[in-house]
Design a protein around this motif. Structure first.
Motif, mmCIF file in Angstrom:
data_model
loop_
_atom_site.group_PDB
_atom_site.id
_atom_site.type_symbol
_atom_site.label_atom_id
_atom_site.label_comp_id
_atom_site.label_asym_id
_atom_site.label_seq_id
_atom_site.Cartn_x
_atom_site.Cartn_y
_atom_site.Cartn_z
ATOM 1 N N GLY A 1 -30.700 45.972 -14.861
ATOM 2 C CA GLY A 1 -29.417 46.420 -14.347
ATOM 3 C C GLY A 1 -28.435 46.808 -15.430
ATOM 4 N N THR A 2 -28.860 46.638 -16.693
ATOM 5 C CA THR A 2 -27.984 47.010 -17.801
ATOM 6 C C THR A 2 -28.741 47.924 -18.750
ATOM 7 O OG1 THR A 2 -28.608 45.197 -19.294
ATOM 8 C CG2 THR A 2 -26.910 44.735 -17.632
ATOM 9 N N GLN A 3 -28.017 48.462 -19.724
ATOM 10 C CA GLN A 3 -28.666 49.296 -20.727
ATOM 11 C C GLN A 3 -29.228 48.432 -21.848
ATOM 12 O OE1 GLN A 3 -25.797 52.266 -22.024
ATOM 13 N NE2 GLN A 3 -26.605 53.726 -20.543
ATOM 14 N N ARG A 4 -30.314 48.903 -22.409
ATOM 15 C CA ARG A 4 -30.879 48.225 -23.573
ATOM 16 C C ARG A 4 -29.869 48.269 -24.708
ATOM 17 N NH1 ARG A 4 -36.494 50.606 -24.886
ATOM 18 N NH2 ARG A 4 -35.182 52.446 -25.223
ATOM 19 N N GLU A 5 -29.730 47.167 -25.423
ATOM 20 C CA GLU A 5 -28.770 47.119 -26.519
ATOM 21 C C GLU A 5 -29.422 46.648 -27.805
ATOM 22 O OE1 GLU A 5 -25.752 44.447 -25.044
ATOM 23 O OE2 GLU A 5 -26.822 42.666 -25.760
ATOM 24 N N SER A 6 -28.946 47.167 -28.896
ATOM 25 C CA SER A 6 -29.472 46.748 -30.187
ATOM 26 C C SER A 6 -28.891 45.389 -30.550
ATOM 27 C CB SER A 6 -29.139 47.772 -31.256
ATOM 28 O OG SER A 6 -27.748 47.975 -31.332
ATOM 29 N N VAL A 7 -29.694 44.570 -31.181
ATOM 30 C CA VAL A 7 -29.296 43.220 -31.552
ATOM 31 C C VAL A 7 -29.175 43.082 -33.066
ATOM 32 C CG1 VAL A 7 -29.872 40.769 -31.427
ATOM 33 C CG2 VAL A 7 -30.421 42.283 -29.504
ATOM 34 N N THR B 1 -36.896 51.703 -40.822
ATOM 35 C CA THR B 1 -36.055 50.643 -40.248
ATOM 36 C C THR B 1 -36.798 49.973 -39.107
ATOM 37 O OG1 THR B 1 -34.052 51.912 -40.748
ATOM 38 C CG2 THR B 1 -33.832 50.101 -39.174
ATOM 39 N N MET B 2 -36.642 48.674 -39.004
ATOM 40 C CA MET B 2 -37.154 47.916 -37.868
ATOM 41 C C MET B 2 -35.999 47.154 -37.250
ATOM 42 S SD MET B 2 -40.839 46.555 -39.277
ATOM 43 C CE MET B 2 -41.404 45.992 -37.646
ATOM 44 N N GLY B 3 -36.097 46.941 -35.955
ATOM 45 C CA GLY B 3 -34.990 46.256 -35.298
ATOM 46 C C GLY B 3 -35.401 45.584 -34.014
ATOM 47 N N TRP B 4 -34.485 44.773 -33.504
ATOM 48 C CA TRP B 4 -34.659 44.095 -32.220
ATOM 49 C C TRP B 4 -33.627 44.642 -31.237
ATOM 50 C CZ3 TRP B 4 -38.734 41.228 -31.074
ATOM 51 C CH2 TRP B 4 -39.464 40.642 -32.112
ATOM 52 N N TYR B 5 -34.102 44.944 -30.059
ATOM 53 C CA TYR B 5 -33.256 45.354 -28.954
ATOM 54 C C TYR B 5 -33.520 44.375 -27.806
ATOM 55 C CZ TYR B 5 -32.373 49.876 -31.202
ATOM 56 O OH TYR B 5 -31.980 50.859 -32.065
ATOM 57 N N ARG B 6 -32.572 44.314 -26.878
ATOM 58 C CA ARG B 6 -32.808 43.475 -25.704
ATOM 59 C C ARG B 6 -32.330 44.200 -24.449
ATOM 60 N NH1 ARG B 6 -28.533 38.586 -27.180
ATOM 61 N NH2 ARG B 6 -26.601 39.747 -26.788
ATOM 62 N N TRP B 7 -32.934 43.789 -23.343
ATOM 63 C CA TRP B 7 -32.652 44.455 -22.073
ATOM 64 C C TRP B 7 -32.604 43.423 -20.967
ATOM 65 C CZ3 TRP B 7 -36.230 45.044 -17.902
ATOM 66 C CH2 TRP B 7 -35.734 45.833 -16.859
ATOM 67 N N VAL B 8 -31.558 43.561 -20.174
ATOM 68 C CA VAL B 8 -31.396 42.758 -18.974
ATOM 69 C C VAL B 8 -31.437 43.720 -17.793
ATOM 70 C CG1 VAL B 8 -29.855 41.249 -17.677
ATOM 71 C CG2 VAL B 8 -30.000 41.033 -20.164
ATOM 72 N N LYS C 1 -27.568 31.003 -26.162
ATOM 73 C CA LYS C 1 -26.690 30.913 -24.998
ATOM 74 C C LYS C 1 -27.383 31.552 -23.794
ATOM 75 C CE LYS C 1 -22.712 31.646 -28.047
ATOM 76 N NZ LYS C 1 -21.525 32.502 -28.315
ATOM 77 N N PRO C 2 -26.989 31.167 -22.596
ATOM 78 C CA PRO C 2 -27.582 31.793 -21.411
ATOM 79 C C PRO C 2 -27.466 33.326 -21.433
ATOM 80 C CG PRO C 2 -26.398 29.834 -20.774
ATOM 81 C CD PRO C 2 -26.104 30.047 -22.229
ATOM 82 N N GLU C 3 -26.393 33.833 -22.003
ATOM 83 C CA GLU C 3 -26.229 35.284 -22.055
ATOM 84 C C GLU C 3 -27.169 35.969 -23.044
ATOM 85 O OE1 GLU C 3 -23.819 32.949 -22.352
ATOM 86 O OE2 GLU C 3 -22.310 33.541 -23.843
ATOM 87 N N ASP C 4 -27.925 35.189 -23.801
ATOM 88 C CA ASP C 4 -28.965 35.768 -24.658
ATOM 89 C C ASP C 4 -30.261 36.009 -23.890
ATOM 90 O OD1 ASP C 4 -27.809 33.564 -27.224
ATOM 91 O OD2 ASP C 4 -27.438 35.721 -27.093
ATOM 92 N N THR C 5 -30.305 35.552 -22.667
ATOM 93 C CA THR C 5 -31.482 35.765 -21.826
ATOM 94 C C THR C 5 -31.736 37.249 -21.634
ATOM 95 O OG1 THR C 5 -31.200 33.662 -20.646
ATOM 96 C CG2 THR C 5 -32.466 35.391 -19.538
ATOM 97 N N ALA C 6 -32.938 37.696 -21.970
ATOM 98 C CA ALA C 6 -33.286 39.118 -21.890
ATOM 99 C C ALA C 6 -34.736 39.303 -22.285
ATOM 100 C CB ALA C 6 -32.393 39.937 -22.825
ATOM 101 N N VAL C 7 -35.211 40.505 -22.100
ATOM 102 C CA VAL C 7 -36.479 40.904 -22.696
ATOM 103 C C VAL C 7 -36.145 41.536 -24.049
ATOM 104 C CG1 VAL C 7 -38.543 42.307 -22.497
ATOM 105 C CG2 VAL C 7 -37.520 41.294 -20.445
ATOM 106 N N TYR C 8 -36.749 41.018 -25.086
ATOM 107 C CA TYR C 8 -36.483 41.493 -26.444
ATOM 108 C C TYR C 8 -37.615 42.423 -26.889
ATOM 109 C CZ TYR C 8 -32.583 38.297 -26.961
ATOM 110 O OH TYR C 8 -31.371 37.660 -26.811
ATOM 111 N N PHE C 9 -37.205 43.564 -27.399
ATOM 112 C CA PHE C 9 -38.154 44.574 -27.840
ATOM 113 C C PHE C 9 -38.039 44.785 -29.345
ATOM 114 C CE2 PHE C 9 -39.541 46.233 -23.777
ATOM 115 C CZ PHE C 9 -38.508 45.887 -22.929
ATOM 116 N N CYS C 10 -39.175 44.922 -29.974
ATOM 117 C CA CYS C 10 -39.234 45.324 -31.376
ATOM 118 C C CYS C 10 -39.250 46.851 -31.419
ATOM 119 C CB CYS C 10 -40.499 44.744 -32.000
ATOM 120 S SG CYS C 10 -40.845 45.314 -33.671
ATOM 121 N N ALA C 11 -38.513 47.411 -32.349
ATOM 122 C CA ALA C 11 -38.477 48.863 -32.505
ATOM 123 C C ALA C 11 -38.670 49.225 -33.967
ATOM 124 C CB ALA C 11 -37.147 49.420 -32.013
#
Length: 116
Positions: free
Chosen positions: A42-48, A33-40, A86-96
């Motif tokens: 002050g928050t926890q990394r979340e799967s996208v 499996t491959m996926g995208w996660y994002r992190w802002v 959207k502005p709330e999509d602003t984050a660092v996106y990680f490939c996993a």
């Protein structure tokens, strides 16, 4: 071992689109499996979004209808088309990448900023 390299992060305005890409190197055949996660900060990394080796996909609710994940897990390639950003999509996106043995590997991240 699997190495992951992301690309495509950028500064865009609300409503615009962006495509993120990820390439896996090394023991690619071990990936199921491959996926995208994002992190802002002050928050926890979340799967996208995720894509499995059988082609099945999963999206978090906020991505449904706007983001499309595609790729070939067997070849270690993955993209994510992001529309109507959207502005709330602003984050660092990680490939996993998740392997058949249960190990996760992570890329270094690519920054997406959505701002006018």
């Amino acid at each position: 071992q699997v190495q992951l390299v992301e690309s495509g992060g950028d500064l865009v305005q609300p409503g615009e689109s962006l495509t993120l890409s990820c390439a896996a190197f090394g023991d690619v055949v071990s990936i199921d499996t491959m996926g995208w996660y994002r992190w802002v900060p002050g928050t926890q990394r979340e799967s996208v979004a995720e894509i499995s080796d059988d082609g099945s996909t999963w999206y978090r609710d906020s991505a449904k209808g706007r983001f499309t994940i595609s790729g070939n897990v067997a070849k270690g390639t993955m993209d994510m088309q992001m529309n109507s950003l959207k502005p709330e999509d602003t984050a660092v996106y990680f490939c996993a990448a998740h392997t058949y043995s249960g190990t996760y590997f992570w890329g270094g991240g690519t920054r997406v900023t959505v701002s006018s």
